[in-house]
Structure formats: C-alpha cells, structure tokens
Design a protein around this motif. Sequence first.
Motif, PDB file in Angstrom:
ATOM      1  N   VAL A  11      32.991   1.995  -7.260  1.00 47.96           N
ATOM      2  CA  VAL A  11      33.099   3.130  -6.346  1.00 47.96           C
ATOM      3  C   VAL A  11      33.775   4.299  -7.054  1.00 47.96           C
ATOM      4  O   VAL A  11      34.583   4.126  -7.961  1.00 47.96           O
ATOM      5  N   THR A  12      33.424   5.498  -6.609  1.00 43.53           N
ATOM      6  CA  THR A  12      34.031   6.725  -7.116  1.00 43.53           C
ATOM      7  C   THR A  12      34.730   7.400  -5.949  1.00 43.53           C
ATOM      8  O   THR A  12      34.103   7.699  -4.934  1.00 43.53           O
ATOM      9  N   ASP A  13      36.018   7.633  -6.074  1.00 43.25           N
ATOM     10  CA  ASP A  13      36.776   8.353  -5.056  1.00 43.25           C
ATOM     11  C   ASP A  13      36.450   9.831  -5.215  1.00 43.25           C
ATOM     12  O   ASP A  13      36.768  10.437  -6.237  1.00 43.25           O
ATOM     13  N   LEU A  14      35.811  10.421  -4.202  1.00 44.27           N
ATOM     14  CA  LEU A  14      35.384  11.815  -4.319  1.00 44.27           C
ATOM     15  C   LEU A  14      36.556  12.789  -4.290  1.00 44.27           C
ATOM     16  O   LEU A  14      36.420  13.935  -4.732  1.00 44.27           O
ATOM     17  N   ASP A  15      37.704  12.365  -3.782  1.00 49.26           N
ATOM     18  CA  ASP A  15      38.864  13.252  -3.748  1.00 49.26           C
ATOM     19  C   ASP A  15      39.535  13.356  -5.119  1.00 49.26           C
ATOM     20  O   ASP A  15      40.030  14.415  -5.491  1.00 49.26           O
ATOM     21  N   THR A  16      39.559  12.250  -5.864  1.00 47.66           N
ATOM     22  CA  THR A  16      40.251  12.244  -7.164  1.00 47.66           C
ATOM     23  C   THR A  16      39.297  12.167  -8.351  1.00 47.66           C
ATOM     24  O   THR A  16      39.691  12.450  -9.473  1.00 47.66           O
ATOM     25  N   GLY A  17      38.070  11.713  -8.114  1.00 52.03           N
ATOM     26  CA  GLY A  17      37.107  11.553  -9.196  1.00 52.03           C
ATOM     27  C   GLY A  17      37.259  10.256  -9.967  1.00 52.03           C
ATOM     28  O   GLY A  17      36.523   9.997 -10.915  1.00 52.03           O
ATOM     29  N   SER A  18      38.224   9.429  -9.579  1.00 50.95           N
ATOM     30  CA  SER A  18      38.446   8.172 -10.305  1.00 50.95           C
ATOM     31  C   SER A  18      37.444   7.108  -9.866  1.00 50.95           C
ATOM     32  O   SER A  18      36.999   7.090  -8.718  1.00 50.95           O
ATOM     33  N   ARG A  19      37.101   6.232 -10.802  1.00 52.36           N
ATOM     34  CA  ARG A  19      36.167   5.128 -10.531  1.00 52.36           C
ATOM     35  C   ARG A  19      36.919   3.818 -10.621  1.00 52.36           C
ATOM     36  O   ARG A  19      37.828   3.674 -11.430  1.00 52.36           O
ATOM     37  N   GLU A  20      36.509   2.860  -9.779  1.00 47.93           N
ATOM     38  CA  GLU A  20      37.125   1.544  -9.824  1.00 47.93           C
ATOM     39  C   GLU A  20      36.145   0.491  -9.327  1.00 47.93           C
ATOM     40  O   GLU A  20      35.197   0.789  -8.615  1.00 47.93           O
ATOM     41  N   GLN A  21      36.402  -0.729  -9.739  1.00 50.64           N
ATOM     42  CA  GLN A  21      35.628  -1.889  -9.297  1.00 50.64           C
ATOM     43  C   GLN A  21      36.343  -2.476  -8.086  1.00 50.64           C
ATOM     44  O   GLN A  21      37.545  -2.706  -8.134  1.00 50.64           O
ATOM     45  N   VAL A  22      35.618  -2.675  -6.982  1.00 48.72           N
ATOM     46  CA  VAL A  22      36.219  -3.254  -5.789  1.00 48.72           C
ATOM     47  C   VAL A  22      35.463  -4.524  -5.398  1.00 48.72           C
ATOM     48  O   VAL A  22      34.268  -4.653  -5.651  1.00 48.72           O
ATOM     49  N   SER A  23      36.173  -5.450  -4.790  1.00 45.00           N
ATOM     50  CA  SER A  23      35.593  -6.667  -4.226  1.00 45.00           C
ATOM     51  C   SER A  23      36.131  -6.814  -2.819  1.00 45.00           C
ATOM     52  O   SER A  23      37.314  -6.578  -2.574  1.00 45.00           O
ATOM     53  N   ASP A  24      35.260  -7.189  -1.886  1.00 45.85           N
ATOM     54  CA  ASP A  24      35.678  -7.336  -0.501  1.00 45.85           C
ATOM     55  C   ASP A  24      34.656  -8.212   0.218  1.00 45.85           C
ATOM     56  O   ASP A  24      33.674  -8.655  -0.384  1.00 45.85           O
TER      57      ASP A  24
END
Length: 59
Positions: A11-24
Amino acid sequence: MKRSYRFTATVTDLDTGSREQVSDTAHFDHPVSRADARTAIRDELNRQRRPGTGITLTD
C-alpha cells in the motif's frame, strides 16, 4: 455462512507517499468469491487513502 480471507498487499499512503507491506484479515458476513473479496479489499484500502497493489489472498 461467514467468510474470511487473509491478505497481503503493498500500500501507498497518499498523505505521506510512503509504501509498506501490510497483512490483515477481511471478514465478510455473507458468501463472497475470491474476486469479489479482492475488489472489496481494494475499495476499502482506497477509502483509507492507501491504494493497494499486488493484493494476494489466502484462505
């Protein structure tokens, strides 16, 4: 019959531009196909302003 799908996504946080791998785990109160689950997960991530790519589902 309730259904749950475990997923991972980038996912890419549109507010900060950071990307991360998420599991849920996504929980549904009704029977849902894998394709519909992936669409619902993608839509929810978009609502959170965190568009997801590479969404992988596991049972």
